[in-house]
Design a protein around this motif. Structure first.
Motif, PDB file in Angstrom:
ATOM      1  N   GLU A 168      56.706  75.991-116.892  1.00  0.00           N
ATOM      2  CA  GLU A 168      56.479  76.576-115.475  1.00  0.00           C
ATOM      3  C   GLU A 168      57.118  78.211-115.831  1.00  0.00           C
ATOM      4  O   GLU A 168      56.435  79.321-115.075  1.00  0.00           O
ATOM      5  CB  GLU A 168      57.353  76.020-114.563  1.00  0.00           C
ATOM      6  N   ILE A 171      54.197  80.095-117.434  1.00  0.00           N
ATOM      7  CA  ILE A 171      53.249  80.390-116.658  1.00  0.00           C
ATOM      8  C   ILE A 171      53.451  81.782-115.698  1.00  0.00           C
ATOM      9  O   ILE A 171      52.612  82.462-115.582  1.00  0.00           O
ATOM     10  CB  ILE A 171      52.851  79.199-115.809  1.00  0.00           C
ATOM     11  N   ASN A 175      51.627  85.113-115.713  1.00  0.00           N
ATOM     12  CA  ASN A 175      51.179  85.703-114.259  1.00  0.00           C
ATOM     13  C   ASN A 175      51.582  86.973-113.848  1.00  0.00           C
ATOM     14  O   ASN A 175      50.836  87.925-113.417  1.00  0.00           O
ATOM     15  CB  ASN A 175      51.365  84.822-113.402  1.00  0.00           C
ATOM     16  N   LEU A 186      45.165  81.839-118.490  1.00  0.00           N
ATOM     17  CA  LEU A 186      44.403  80.434-118.130  1.00  0.00           C
ATOM     18  C   LEU A 186      44.775  79.585-119.041  1.00  0.00           C
ATOM     19  O   LEU A 186      45.359  79.752-120.388  1.00  0.00           O
ATOM     20  CB  LEU A 186      42.871  80.316-117.731  1.00  0.00           C
ATOM     21  N   TYR A 189      48.636  75.616-115.742  1.00  0.00           N
ATOM     22  CA  TYR A 189      48.414  76.073-114.266  1.00  0.00           C
ATOM     23  C   TYR A 189      49.750  75.513-113.329  1.00  0.00           C
ATOM     24  O   TYR A 189      50.193  74.366-113.732  1.00  0.00           O
ATOM     25  CB  TYR A 189      47.192  75.583-113.763  1.00  0.00           C
ATOM     26  N   ASP A 191      49.516  74.137-110.489  1.00  0.00           N
ATOM     27  CA  ASP A 191      49.171  73.092-109.778  1.00  0.00           C
ATOM     28  C   ASP A 191      47.708  72.836-109.744  1.00  0.00           C
ATOM     29  O   ASP A 191      47.016  73.564-110.454  1.00  0.00           O
ATOM     30  CB  ASP A 191      49.832  73.309-108.242  1.00  0.00           C
ATOM     31  N   GLU A 192      47.333  71.749-109.079  1.00  0.00           N
ATOM     32  CA  GLU A 192      45.813  71.391-109.279  1.00  0.00           C
ATOM     33  C   GLU A 192      44.796  72.752-108.546  1.00  0.00           C
ATOM     34  O   GLU A 192      43.923  72.850-109.031  1.00  0.00           O
ATOM     35  CB  GLU A 192      45.502  70.246-108.482  1.00  0.00           C
ATOM     36  N   ASP A 194      45.524  75.757-108.407  1.00  0.00           N
ATOM     37  CA  ASP A 194      45.376  76.863-109.431  1.00  0.00           C
ATOM     38  C   ASP A 194      44.387  76.315-110.672  1.00  0.00           C
ATOM     39  O   ASP A 194      43.725  77.364-111.194  1.00  0.00           O
ATOM     40  CB  ASP A 194      46.877  77.075-110.271  1.00  0.00           C
ATOM     41  N   ALA A 195      44.720  75.292-111.175  1.00  0.00           N
ATOM     42  CA  ALA A 195      43.450  74.700-112.199  1.00  0.00           C
ATOM     43  C   ALA A 195      42.243  74.615-111.845  1.00  0.00           C
ATOM     44  O   ALA A 195      41.500  75.051-112.772  1.00  0.00           O
ATOM     45  CB  ALA A 195      43.915  73.264-112.663  1.00  0.00           C
ATOM     46  N   ASN A 197      40.757  76.981-109.585  1.00  0.00           N
ATOM     47  CA  ASN A 197      40.543  78.523-109.436  1.00  0.00           C
ATOM     48  C   ASN A 197      40.013  79.036-110.763  1.00  0.00           C
ATOM     49  O   ASN A 197      40.920  79.490-111.663  1.00  0.00           O
ATOM     50  CB  ASN A 197      41.909  79.216-108.993  1.00  0.00           C
ATOM     51  N   ARG A 199      38.623  81.450-113.610  1.00  0.00           N
ATOM     52  CA  ARG A 199      38.866  82.745-113.990  1.00  0.00           C
ATOM     53  C   ARG A 199      37.640  83.293-114.221  1.00  0.00           C
ATOM     54  O   ARG A 199      36.763  82.973-114.974  1.00  0.00           O
ATOM     55  CB  ARG A 199      39.882  82.769-115.025  1.00  0.00           C
ATOM     56  N   ARG A 230      49.718  71.490-114.254  1.00  0.00           N
ATOM     57  CA  ARG A 230      48.798  70.983-114.533  1.00  0.00           C
ATOM     58  C   ARG A 230      47.877  71.557-115.972  1.00  0.00           C
ATOM     59  O   ARG A 230      47.928  72.653-116.004  1.00  0.00           O
ATOM     60  CB  ARG A 230      47.407  71.185-113.399  1.00  0.00           C
TER      61      ARG A 230
END
Length: 419
Positions: A168, A171, A175, A186, A189, A191-192, A194-195, A197, A199, A230
């Motif tokens: 975490e 990431i 970010n 990428l 991620y 969370d789900e 974010d996964a 989304n 890119r 994720r």
């Protein structure tokens, strides 16, 4: 022939008489009906017919030059070199990458597989003592961003080397770097949501979608059960299919990073060729393979509709301190994405790869990455791999050994040896 003075005067008098007569009549020849064709007949000359056809210029193609590198694998000895270059205080990784910087900066888009997490709250680790646990200092990110990479994939088996809190933190670190430096990050991620989304990066008017998947995470899957983090794995084919098809709808081109395969081999397993074919059929245009720590072959894959995608099965290591000869030879994927200015159709041009060599000498000193065009037999003879500790299994090295590795791994038509 010049006129004599008397003849010139006579000629001038005749001319004046003609002009005066025209004016006296009050008639402008050819202007009564404004017909240029009649004018031409009357004057005995030819006037080209008028045309109303407008000349058209075809819209230009849109072109994006892409370069991609394999595993940025920060072993303990890589960090030792960087610490010495920084004078013992902090780390300076930039000189390690200096010989390939021109290639990365020449790209419109440069993609890197960041193999190791960056968790500042944990001790830095580089697999010293044979323990394959990695955690890199933040100066690694500064170096590869300065190098010119702007897309970073993190889907790899070392994501949980520092546990879920370390992942975490890594990431969030990347970010922040993405916001500060206009990067695309990428593969791991928060969370789900974010996964899912996808890119997309727009370059030279071309929208490119990036996706990244990992074969495994070193058996630490259960650690993700009780946290929102994720990582999408290769066996989640329903998710991969959905994401690639969605990416196809929102972008002009789709690039997939695939972390897969057996380490330390050049053999492409059947399960990878099957998944590669599925990915291309679903809409992937280019697949960038990582993880095996070896340079591997590449090929075109044809879809049912006759269009094609391309797969690099493994680009090998970008940087490392491994001690088998095949581990120090990598690939820089190098190709152009072209969107036809008239039809809007996508094609890939000038597709191939640039062989790279991780060079180090006695006790892993003087470490640098070289492109093949800047390497030499003299450097190959000085390579420290035959004497490295711990010793590898394949310890021969030299110019002939290097070329044998390239001959086995990279098809002739895709070799870019002079870049």
């Amino acid at each position: 022939m010049k006129l004599r003075k008397g003849r010139a005067a006579g000629a001038l008098a005749v001319l004046l008489a003609i002009v005066a007569g025209g004016i006296g009549c009050g008639t402008i020849v050819g202007k009564a009906n404004n017909d240029p064709q009649e004018d031409s007949k009357a004057e005995g000359t030819t006037v080209p017919e008028e045309t109303t056809e407008e000349q058209t210029t075809l819209p230009p193609d849109k072109v994006v030059h892409v370069t991609a590198a394999g595993d940025n694998l920060i072993h303990h000895s890589v960090m030792v070199n960087a610490r010495e270059l920084a004078g013992g205080s902090g780390y300076d990784f930039k000189p390690l990458y200096s010989e390939v910087k021109y290639l990365i900066q020449d790209a419109d888009v440069a993609v890197l597989n960041q193999e190791t997490v960056i968790s500042e709250s944990n001790e830095v680790r580089g697999a010293e003592g044979g323990v394959l646990i990695f955690n890199s200092p933040p100066e690694v990110a500064d170096a590869v961003i300065d190098l010119g990479f702007d897309v970073f994939t993190m889907a790899n088996n070392h994501l949980l080397d520092m546990g879920t809190s370390g992942l975490e933190e890594s990431i969030n670190f990347w970010n922040r770097k993405a916001v500060e430096n206009d990067l695309t990050v990428l593969g791991a991620y928060l969370d789900e949501e974010d996964a899912n989304n996808i890119r997309v990066r727009e370059v030279n008017g071309v929208k490119i979608a990036f996706l990244a998947y990992a074969e495994h995470i070193n058996g630490f899957d259960a650690l993700l059960d009780d946290v929102p983090l994720r990582v999408i794995k290769n066996d989640e084919e329903d998710v991969i299919e959905r994401q690639i098809k969605q990416a196809r709808q929102i972008a002009d081109a789709v690039i997939v990073s695939a972390h897969w395969g057996a380490e330390d081999t050049t053999i492409v397993s059947e399960d990878r060729t099957e998944l590669a074919n599925k990915m291309v059929e679903w809409g992937a245009d280019v697949i960038l393979g990582c993880h095996t720590h070896t340079a591997q072959t590449m090929e075109w894959i044809e879809r049912d509709d006759g269009t094609k995608g391309f797969v690099y099965y493994s680009m090998g290591n970008f940087i490392c301190a491994q001690t088998d000869n095949f581990n120090v030879v990598g690939e820089l994927a190098d190709f152009d994405i072209v969107i036809d200015g008239t039809t809007g159709e996508l094609r890939l041009e000038d597709v191939g790869c640039i062989p790279t060599i991780v060079h180090y000498e006695s006790e892993f000193s003087n470490m640098k990455i070289y492109p093949y065009s800047k390497y030499s037999p003299e450097l190959a003879e000085r390579h420290g791999l035959p004497y490295a500790v711990p010793q590898g299994t394949y310890t021969d090295f030299g110019w002939d050994v290097l070329n044998d590795i390239i001959d086995e791994a990279i098809p002739t038509e895709f070799r870019k040896l002079d870049k």
